[in-house]
Design a protein around this motif. Structure first.
Motif, PDB file in Angstrom:
ATOM      1  N   UNK A 254       1.208  -0.557   0.040  1.00 11.70           N
ATOM      2  CA  UNK A 254      -0.253   0.088  -0.160  1.00 11.70           C
ATOM      3  C   UNK A 254       0.714   1.378  -0.103  1.00 11.70           C
ATOM      4  N   UNK A 255       2.249   1.136   1.099  1.00  6.98           N
ATOM      5  CA  UNK A 255       2.714   2.232   0.142  1.00  6.98           C
ATOM      6  C   UNK A 255       2.948   2.632   1.380  1.00  6.98           C
ATOM      7  N   UNK A 256       2.081   2.339   2.517  1.00  9.26           N
ATOM      8  CA  UNK A 256       1.377   3.198   3.959  1.00  9.26           C
ATOM      9  C   UNK A 256       2.098   2.388   5.272  1.00  9.26           C
ATOM     10  N   UNK A 257       2.394   2.913   6.149  1.00  7.17           N
ATOM     11  CA  UNK A 257       3.415   1.775   7.195  1.00  7.17           C
ATOM     12  C   UNK A 257       2.422   2.352   8.460  1.00  7.17           C
ATOM     13  N   UNK A 258       2.044   3.389   8.464  1.00  8.23           N
ATOM     14  CA  UNK A 258       0.784   3.593   9.913  1.00  8.23           C
ATOM     15  C   UNK A 258       0.335   2.464  10.585  1.00  8.23           C
ATOM     16  N   UNK A 259       0.284   2.294  12.003  1.00 11.33           N
ATOM     17  CA  UNK A 259       0.571   1.667  12.335  1.00 11.33           C
ATOM     18  C   UNK A 259       1.345  -0.004  12.644  1.00 11.33           C
ATOM     19  N   UNK A 260       2.387   0.660  11.961  1.00 10.01           N
ATOM     20  CA  UNK A 260       3.211  -0.490  12.043  1.00 10.01           C
ATOM     21  C   UNK A 260       4.786  -0.265  13.148  1.00 10.01           C
ATOM     22  N   UNK A 261       5.538  -0.725  13.593  1.00 10.19           N
ATOM     23  CA  UNK A 261       6.577  -0.683  14.679  1.00 10.19           C
ATOM     24  C   UNK A 261       7.384  -0.964  14.092  1.00 10.19           C
ATOM     25  N   UNK A 262       8.856  -0.351  13.281  1.00 12.28           N
ATOM     26  CA  UNK A 262       9.905  -0.888  13.299  1.00 12.28           C
ATOM     27  C   UNK A 262      11.522  -1.331  14.617  1.00 12.28           C
ATOM     28  N   UNK A 263      11.453  -2.591  14.813  1.00 16.21           N
ATOM     29  CA  UNK A 263      12.445  -2.429  16.559  1.00 16.21           C
ATOM     30  C   UNK A 263      14.489  -2.603  16.126  1.00 16.21           C
ATOM     31  N   UNK A 292       5.423   6.531   7.650  1.00 13.90           N
ATOM     32  CA  UNK A 292       4.126   6.198   8.690  1.00 13.90           C
ATOM     33  C   UNK A 292       4.891   5.156  10.157  1.00 13.90           C
ATOM     34  N   UNK A 293       6.045   4.464  10.105  1.00 12.55           N
ATOM     35  CA  UNK A 293       6.506   3.404  10.674  1.00 12.55           C
ATOM     36  C   UNK A 293       6.500   4.468  12.302  1.00 12.55           C
ATOM     37  N   UNK A 294       6.684   3.498  12.924  1.00 11.67           N
ATOM     38  CA  UNK A 294       7.031   4.147  14.637  1.00 11.67           C
ATOM     39  C   UNK A 294       8.498   2.997  14.745  1.00 11.67           C
ATOM     40  N   UNK A 295       9.495   3.772  15.345  1.00 14.90           N
ATOM     41  CA  UNK A 295      10.724   3.313  15.466  1.00 14.90           C
ATOM     42  C   UNK A 295      11.092   3.491  17.013  1.00 14.90           C
ATOM     43  N   UNK A 296      11.922   1.686  17.143  1.00 10.27           N
ATOM     44  CA  UNK A 296      11.351   1.473  18.687  1.00 10.27           C
ATOM     45  C   UNK A 296      12.859   0.955  19.080  1.00 10.27           C
ATOM     46  N   UNK A 373       7.632  -6.104  21.381  1.00 12.59           N
ATOM     47  CA  UNK A 373       6.096  -5.922  21.241  1.00 12.59           C
ATOM     48  C   UNK A 373       6.014  -5.459  19.087  1.00 12.59           C
ATOM     49  N   UNK A 374       6.908  -4.899  18.518  1.00 14.67           N
ATOM     50  CA  UNK A 374       6.634  -4.762  16.749  1.00 14.67           C
ATOM     51  C   UNK A 374       6.891  -5.296  16.267  1.00 14.67           C
ATOM     52  N   UNK A 375       6.701  -5.051  14.897  1.00 18.37           N
ATOM     53  CA  UNK A 375       6.306  -5.835  13.603  1.00 18.37           C
ATOM     54  C   UNK A 375       7.297  -6.879  12.678  1.00 18.37           C
ATOM     55  N   UNK A 376       8.347  -5.590  13.350  1.00 18.29           N
ATOM     56  CA  UNK A 376      10.116  -6.246  12.429  1.00 18.29           C
ATOM     57  C   UNK A 376      10.541  -5.885  13.189  1.00 18.29           C
TER      58      UNK A 376
END
Length: 473
Positions: A254-263, A292-296, A373-376
């Motif tokens: 989709x090109x959209x990463x909103x709601x995804x978290x990257x560790x 749109x991704x969150x990074x932790x 708890x991240x997605x990737x």
């Protein structure tokens, strides 16, 4: 429209399906480039010109009759020379099998055939798939299209070079400790190592069966997603395949990463990385955040233990497979390859079984610590700039071993853990060679990795860069 060799895999398939180009024209262009440029990079092992052109004409006729030619209808591809096709020589990059003709065809090749793809021939690889740099004492070192003094990465060396140099728009490789991701990173293309068990291994020469995977090397993530949609899924001839649901991996881009978290794990993957690699990693994270991704930040478990367990499994399985040949024909092995196999004979069976028994718990621990708890997970593919061929073949053996080990620093554990990993080009280092990050997911997490990689590529053009001297010929 772009020149035929500039079209990616999806672009080629769609153009053929729409009648904008013919499969015969695309195939003739690819054959010309494989023959003219393939030797420059030691990329090609065998070309089936007549068979490929005949198959291309058949696709064009089928399309003219209004028949469904498949999602890869008429697309010219070539693959690593360890995938069997009945009646065709398959060397495995070795002298020992230089005349071996299998009587079966690999499941992945049958699936590509069924999707309408064309098979133009076989591509170079490291001997018995046992070099991360593309070293082959018998058929020449795989060479980078970006600079011939540098390796194209291994062991899927020809696959990486052929896709980067626009000889073909896609190729299959195999990955036991990074052998899809190394050449992808070192040649500047996209490479996907699937979850263990997602893609069947039937009809592929094994290197270490419990670690082996087969996956695509392509120019873009979208191209890789289309190939994966074709080759993934259970196979009754391969008991290691798992009952994952069939997917259209391309539809989720989709090109959209909103709601995804990257560790981003600290420690092991970053403390040994060169400064210029870390800068490129940070730049790529900025792009992913813009999408749109969150990074932790996270940590990692004992990586020395994981790497040791991986090494036990790989060397024991490789030694088992090569025992008879090493006894009867030791001189037909390159010294570097023989040295990597021999330690497997010194390990007791109890160590090997222990490493297998620990695998699930170790993978669970890595996912808990590194991903949380991240997605990737986001880590370098190579923590260093691409080394020269001289650095990984010349000098004191201990120095060569260190140089080679640095290439595999960030990749080899992922195979032991059985996780999917996507390598994405993200820039260039001071030596003018490509660099890449890898996204690692949970088992069968390919959709989220592909979504993130595609979002990155929509905002950057590193995957579109063409090596020098790879234009029209």
């Amino acid at each position: 429209m772009s020149a035929l060799h500039d079209l990616g895999l999806v672009e080629t398939a769609d153009a053929i399906a729409q009648g904008a180009i013919t499969s015969e024209a695309a195939t003739a262009s690819a054959l010309h480039r494989l023959e003219a440029l393939g030797p420059r990079y030691h990329a090609v092992m065998l070309i089936d010109r007549d068979g490929a052109l005949e198959a291309a004409r058949a696709v064009d006729l089928a399309r003219a009759r209004g028949e469904d030619i498949g999602p890869l209808g008429g697309v010219p591809l070539a693959h690593k020379d360890l995938l069997y096709r009945a009646g065709r020589v398959c060397t495995g990059g070795s002298l020992i099998r230089k005349d071996f003709v299998p009587d079966v065809t690999a499941s992945v090749l049958e699936r590509l055939d069924g999707a309408g793809a064309l098979d133009l021939g076989t591509l170079h690889l490291a001997e018995f798939a046992l070099s991360p740099t593309g070293f082959n004492a018998h058929y020449g070192h795989g060479r980078s299209p970006w600079n011939l003094d540098y390796g194209s990465g291994g062991s899927s060396s020809g696959s990486g070079a052929a896709v980067a140099a626009r000889l073909v728009s896609g190729a299959l490789g195999s990955d036991t400790g990074g052998s899809i991701r190394h050449p992808s990173a070192m040649c500047g293309v996209t490479g996907l190592k699937p979850t263990n068990g997602l893609v069947p291994l039937y009809g592929a020469m094994p290197m270490a069966p419990s670690l082996d995977t087969i996956g695509p090397l392509t120019r873009s993530v979208r191209d890789a997603a289309r190939m994966l949609s074709v080759i993934a899924g259970p196979d009754v001839r391969d008991a290691t395949t798992l009952a994952a649901p069939e997917r259209d991996y391309e539809s989720g881009l989709s090109g959209d990463l909103k709601g995804l978290t990257i560790a981003v794990p600290q420690g092991y993957y970053r403390t040994t990385a060169d400064g210029e690699i870390l800068a490129l990693m940070d730049d790529s994270l900025k792009v992913l955040k813009e999408a749109g991704a969150k990074v932790v930040e996270t940590t990692v478990p004992d990586m020395a233990l994981i790497n040791a367990l991986m090494q036990v499994v790989m060397t024991c399985e490789a030694a088992t497979l090569h025992r008879q040949w090493l006894e009867e024909r030791p001189g037909d092995y390159g010294a570097q390859v023989r040295a990597r196999i021999l330690p497997g004979f010194a390990l007791p069976a109890t160590r090997y079984v222990e490493a297998l028994m620990m695998r699930a718990k170790v993978a669970e621990d890595w996912l808990h610590r590194a991903m949380g708890g991240a997605d990737m997970v986001h880590i370098p593919t190579l923590p260093i700039a691409v080394p020269s061929i001289a650095e990984t073949t010349q000098g004191a053996p201990e120095d060569v071993a260190v140089a080679i080990a640095r290439v595999t620093h960030c990749t080899r554990a992922i195979n032991y853990l059985g996780l999917p990993s996507l390598s994405v080009p993200c820039g260039f280092t001071a030596n003018g060679l490509p660099a890449a990050f890898q996204l690692v997911g949970r088992p069968f997490g390919e959709p989220v990795l592909l979504r993130a990689g595609d979002a990155y590529q929509r905002r950057t053009d590193f995957h579109l860069r063409v090596p020098p001297d790879c234009g029209p010929i």
